[in-house]
Motif scaffolding. Sequence first.
Motif, PDB file in Angstrom:
ATOM      1  N   TRP A  21       0.933  11.589  -6.711  1.00 29.02           N
ATOM      2  CA  TRP A  21       0.578  12.014  -5.362  1.00 29.02           C
ATOM      3  C   TRP A  21       1.685  11.590  -4.416  1.00 29.02           C
ATOM      4  N   ASN A  22       1.865  12.391  -3.377  1.00 28.76           N
ATOM      5  CA  ASN A  22       2.900  12.135  -2.392  1.00 28.76           C
ATOM      6  C   ASN A  22       2.248  11.820  -1.051  1.00 28.76           C
ATOM      7  N   LEU A  23       2.861  10.934  -0.307  1.00 27.83           N
ATOM      8  CA  LEU A  23       2.374  10.620   1.030  1.00 27.83           C
ATOM      9  C   LEU A  23       3.552  10.652   1.995  1.00 27.83           C
ATOM     10  N   LYS A  24       3.359  11.397   3.072  1.00 29.08           N
ATOM     11  CA  LYS A  24       4.363  11.452   4.126  1.00 29.08           C
ATOM     12  C   LYS A  24       3.697  11.051   5.435  1.00 29.08           C
ATOM     13  N   ILE A  25       4.439  10.350   6.261  1.00 30.71           N
ATOM     14  CA  ILE A  25       3.960  10.010   7.596  1.00 30.71           C
ATOM     15  C   ILE A  25       4.931  10.635   8.585  1.00 30.71           C
ATOM     16  N   HIS A  85       1.465   1.902   3.276  1.00 29.33           N
ATOM     17  CA  HIS A  85       1.992   1.908   1.910  1.00 29.33           C
ATOM     18  C   HIS A  85       1.420   0.742   1.093  1.00 29.33           C
ATOM     19  N   GLU A  86       1.394  -0.443   1.671  1.00 25.61           N
ATOM     20  CA  GLU A  86       0.864  -1.608   0.951  1.00 25.61           C
ATOM     21  C   GLU A  86      -0.601  -1.403   0.575  1.00 25.61           C
ATOM     22  N   LYS A  99      13.470   8.919   0.178  1.00 23.62           N
ATOM     23  CA  LYS A  99      14.239   9.216   1.387  1.00 23.62           C
ATOM     24  C   LYS A  99      13.433  10.161   2.290  1.00 23.62           C
ATOM     25  N   ASN A 100      13.468   9.887   3.594  1.00 22.67           N
ATOM     26  CA  ASN A 100      12.809  10.777   4.553  1.00 22.67           C
ATOM     27  C   ASN A 100      13.573  12.093   4.644  1.00 22.67           C
ATOM     28  N   THR A 113       8.643   9.819   9.127  1.00 24.11           N
ATOM     29  CA  THR A 113       8.822   8.388   9.255  1.00 24.11           C
ATOM     30  C   THR A 113       8.725   7.693   7.903  1.00 24.11           C
ATOM     31  N   TRP A 114       8.033   8.320   6.959  1.00 21.91           N
ATOM     32  CA  TRP A 114       7.779   7.693   5.666  1.00 21.91           C
ATOM     33  C   TRP A 114       7.601   8.773   4.613  1.00 21.91           C
ATOM     34  N   ASN A 115       8.099   8.494   3.405  1.00 19.27           N
ATOM     35  CA  ASN A 115       7.971   9.411   2.286  1.00 19.27           C
ATOM     36  C   ASN A 115       7.814   8.556   1.029  1.00 19.27           C
TER      37      ASN A 115
END
Length: 161
Positions: A21-25, A85-86, A99-100, A113-115
């Motif tokens: 799974w991927n999470l982006k912010i 993330h934690e 990398k973003n 901001t986050w990937n």
Amino acid sequence: MGSSEEKITSSFKLLKDNEEWNLKIYCDDNKLKQQVSQNNAAIDAKRKEIKELPTGRQFFEKKKIDNLIESELENEKNRVSDQVHEKLKEYSIHADVKKNWTKDVTGLKENMTWNSVYLLPQAKVGSFLEEVKSQETELGDSGLRIEASGPWPAYHFSNFS
């Protein structure tokens, strides 16, 4: 069994019954900057300090506040992203920060901001997604937005080379 065969077998064992799974912010910098500017002790202290200065010096010191706000904005984005993330890592077997992407790649007006990617046991995917929703709710209308997607082919966690 040869070394390559062992790596392949090991990778298949790792991936069995697991999903990537991927999470982006993403961040609306202007919206978050406004909140940071209004709710930050360091910025409030600098504003109070400036009020005591002669008018001519205030102009130059106000420029420093702009730089401080930018710095605190980045600190806030990093703090929130690390915190999310934690929390999400608790559900995963493996997690990695990537990398973003730029706006040119995402096609969005917000900055990424986050990937990150997570290898999740299938049994924990539901809990993971519930935690993502909980984190989204906690962020509220801050200007930060979370986007989870998956399952994806587990190429971030397989190594056949």
